[in-house]
Design an enzyme around this catalytic site. Sequence first.
Site, mmCIF file in Angstrom:
data_model
loop_
_atom_site.group_PDB
_atom_site.id
_atom_site.type_symbol
_atom_site.label_atom_id
_atom_site.label_comp_id
_atom_site.label_asym_id
_atom_site.label_seq_id
_atom_site.Cartn_x
_atom_site.Cartn_y
_atom_site.Cartn_z
ATOM 1 N N ASP A 1 -8.050 -5.008 -0.940
ATOM 2 C CA ASP A 1 -8.461 -5.782 -2.123
ATOM 3 C C ASP A 1 -8.194 -7.267 -2.004
ATOM 4 O OD1 ASP A 1 -7.336 -2.924 -3.725
ATOM 5 O OD2 ASP A 1 -9.401 -3.628 -3.810
ATOM 6 N N HIS B 1 0.861 -1.193 0.000
ATOM 7 C CA HIS B 1 0.000 0.000 0.000
ATOM 8 C C HIS B 1 0.890 1.233 0.000
ATOM 9 C CE1 HIS B 1 -3.168 2.820 1.130
ATOM 10 N NE2 HIS B 1 -4.000 1.883 0.700
HETATM 11 C C1 SDX Z 1 -5.818 0.364 -3.281
HETATM 12 O O1 SDX Z 1 -4.007 4.809 -1.964
HETATM 13 C C2 SDX Z 1 -5.049 4.190 -1.492
HETATM 14 O O2 SDX Z 1 -5.581 4.519 -0.443
HETATM 15 C C3 SDX Z 1 -5.549 3.016 -2.350
HETATM 16 C C4 SDX Z 1 -6.647 2.151 -1.731
HETATM 17 C C5 SDX Z 1 -7.939 2.937 -1.533
HETATM 18 O O3 SDX Z 1 -8.739 2.557 -0.656
HETATM 19 O O4 SDX Z 1 -8.179 3.872 -2.359
HETATM 20 O O5 SDX Z 1 -6.234 1.645 -0.466
HETATM 21 C C6 SDX Z 1 -7.010 0.993 -2.642
HETATM 22 O O6 SDX Z 1 -5.466 0.754 -4.368
HETATM 23 C C7 SDX Z 1 -5.053 -0.682 -2.541
HETATM 24 C C8 SDX Z 1 -3.791 -1.186 -3.329
HETATM 25 C C9 SDX Z 1 -4.266 -2.216 -4.337
HETATM 26 N N1 SDX Z 1 -3.150 -2.570 -5.253
HETATM 27 C C10 SDX Z 1 -2.564 -3.787 -5.194
HETATM 28 O O7 SDX Z 1 -2.845 -4.650 -4.366
HETATM 29 C C11 SDX Z 1 -1.519 -4.020 -6.296
HETATM 30 C C12 SDX Z 1 -0.265 -4.680 -5.702
HETATM 31 N N2 SDX Z 1 0.397 -3.687 -4.864
HETATM 32 C C13 SDX Z 1 1.518 -2.976 -5.417
HETATM 33 O O8 SDX Z 1 1.461 -2.715 -6.790
HETATM 34 C C14 SDX Z 1 1.992 -1.825 -4.539
HETATM 35 O O9 SDX Z 1 2.116 -2.315 -3.281
HETATM 36 C C15 SDX Z 1 1.190 -0.544 -4.494
HETATM 37 C C16 SDX Z 1 0.981 0.031 -5.849
HETATM 38 C C17 SDX Z 1 -0.129 -0.751 -3.837
HETATM 39 C C18 SDX Z 1 1.968 0.440 -3.631
HETATM 40 O O10 SDX Z 1 3.135 0.661 -4.296
HETATM 41 P P1 SDX Z 1 4.305 1.522 -3.592
HETATM 42 O O11 SDX Z 1 3.978 1.966 -2.212
HETATM 43 O O12 SDX Z 1 4.653 2.555 -4.590
HETATM 44 O O13 SDX Z 1 5.384 0.450 -3.393
HETATM 45 P P2 SDX Z 1 6.637 0.434 -4.263
HETATM 46 O O14 SDX Z 1 6.201 0.252 -5.674
HETATM 47 O O15 SDX Z 1 7.461 1.630 -3.896
HETATM 48 O O16 SDX Z 1 7.328 -0.886 -3.758
HETATM 49 C C19 SDX Z 1 8.192 -0.861 -2.645
HETATM 50 C C20 SDX Z 1 8.907 -2.199 -2.726
HETATM 51 C C21 SDX Z 1 9.452 -2.491 -4.126
HETATM 52 O O17 SDX Z 1 10.560 -3.372 -3.972
HETATM 53 P P3 SDX Z 1 12.077 -2.688 -4.002
HETATM 54 O O18 SDX Z 1 12.158 -1.944 -5.324
HETATM 55 O O19 SDX Z 1 12.127 -1.783 -2.779
HETATM 56 O O20 SDX Z 1 13.004 -3.863 -3.915
HETATM 57 O O21 SDX Z 1 7.967 -3.243 -2.448
HETATM 58 C C22 SDX Z 1 7.822 -4.054 -3.602
HETATM 59 C C23 SDX Z 1 8.351 -3.263 -4.784
HETATM 60 O O22 SDX Z 1 8.817 -4.125 -5.804
HETATM 61 N N3 SDX Z 1 6.389 -4.328 -3.723
HETATM 62 C C24 SDX Z 1 5.881 -5.517 -4.005
HETATM 63 C C25 SDX Z 1 4.488 -5.361 -3.947
HETATM 64 N N4 SDX Z 1 4.200 -4.078 -3.646
HETATM 65 C C26 SDX Z 1 5.379 -3.442 -3.511
HETATM 66 N N5 SDX Z 1 6.469 -6.691 -4.308
HETATM 67 C C27 SDX Z 1 5.630 -7.725 -4.559
HETATM 68 N N6 SDX Z 1 4.265 -7.668 -4.508
HETATM 69 C C28 SDX Z 1 3.679 -6.493 -4.212
HETATM 70 N N7 SDX Z 1 2.342 -6.409 -4.173
#
Ligand code: SDX
Length: 392
Positions: A328, A271
Amino acid sequence: TGGYITLDSGYKNTGSCESAVTFLDGEKGILRYRGYTIEELAEKADFLEVAYLLIFGDLPKKEQLDKFHEDIKRNSLVDEDIHKILDAFPKAAHPMGVLSSLTSALTAFNPGSVDVTSEQDMYNSVVRILGKFPVLVAWTMRKKSGLPLDYGDKSLGYVENILKMMFKVPNEEYTQNPILVNALDKLLILHADHEQNCSTSTVRITGSSHAGLFASLSAGISALWGPLHGGANQAVLEMLEAIKEDGGDTKKYMAKAKDKNDPFRLMGFGHRVYKNFDPRARIIKKAADEVLGDLGVEDPILDIAKGLEKEALEDQYFVDRKLYPNVDFYSGIIYRAMGIPTEMFTVMFALGRLPGWIAQWREMRLRKEPIGRPRQLYIGETERSFEPISER
Ligand code: SDX
């Protein structure tokens, strides 16, 4: 950095904003709507009550809630010409694209909804969209399944009527079967608002140009559609299905999620703000157990989800990155148990988020905020002279 930059030059409204609607603390996993905790609201309130709270700022007295519901019912008719727009979509069209288009099209049938200059204008737009949006949601679902449309029943409660229009079954299916009504009511409350997330920021910035409420909501629906945002609930089910097809091999998918060369992410995890458990996920996980138990549904997908969650919570990669299940991760399992098609899951998210979008749009307009105009850090070329094509 991917965020908005608030410039000291006093440049107003660079994308960050002040709001009194929702408070969340990502470190402590706290979420409150107008000061009330999500745990209490999910337990004690119903969705229409929470919609009123978010939009107008306080829990309604009985007579206020009754009038609100009556005004909504009186505005729930959708122009028959919307049918023609709906029928023009191919069956393969994704419901979120259909819903975004139909919501924007409402402006054409409600011209007064564009430039709201008084609180009464604003109230009229609010009850119109709360009346018509569930009809658009139900029609989008029925159209996708090639089923006849249902026009609802004003004798039913707000959420009961949504279920009736979606599934077109006799009223007693819901008035005597509170399990589905209570489950949907709770899910909609848990999705109702979430501060300045991607789609809500889209609604606010679109509305800041004084585009109408319906056009602003249409933009928000498009933003929510993305698999990194609301589209994740559909992506979670598709991921769990793939794992099931793969013999339930969760370790393979955990490895993919950690492989930097693999774009796969564990959908439903992580998140932008919560670096602790998403409080909504905790409530939805409990509700999933209850609903499937009440409905007598044995869904292996739920077991796979629980196994995946356990593995991720114990995995150093996920622990180091504070990746926890989000809203989700479990919601799709309940929607599926209720018989809602997977492609409709994000539409259900939009149905829940509607009052939050409205509340944030109304707040922005009442505060007479200037047009949104985020700034940037320029990282492109310095000045250079034009080269004739013969010299390039
Ligand atoms: C919603 O903003 C809100 O409030 C949204 C929401 C709402 O009510 O409106 O809460 C609803 O959108 C919830 C999120 C739903 N999305 C997902 O479940 C998709 C999977 N999640 C990821 O794509 C990700 O976690 C995000 C997009 C939700 C958040 O991305 P961030 O905070 O920008 O995290 P990041 O991309 O900076 O990642 C940080 C690290 C990275 O690794 P490093 O580069 O540090 O080595 O964490 C890893 C990422 O690769 N990572 C994941 C991951 N999410 C982040 N690795 C594997 N699986 C994941 N899901």
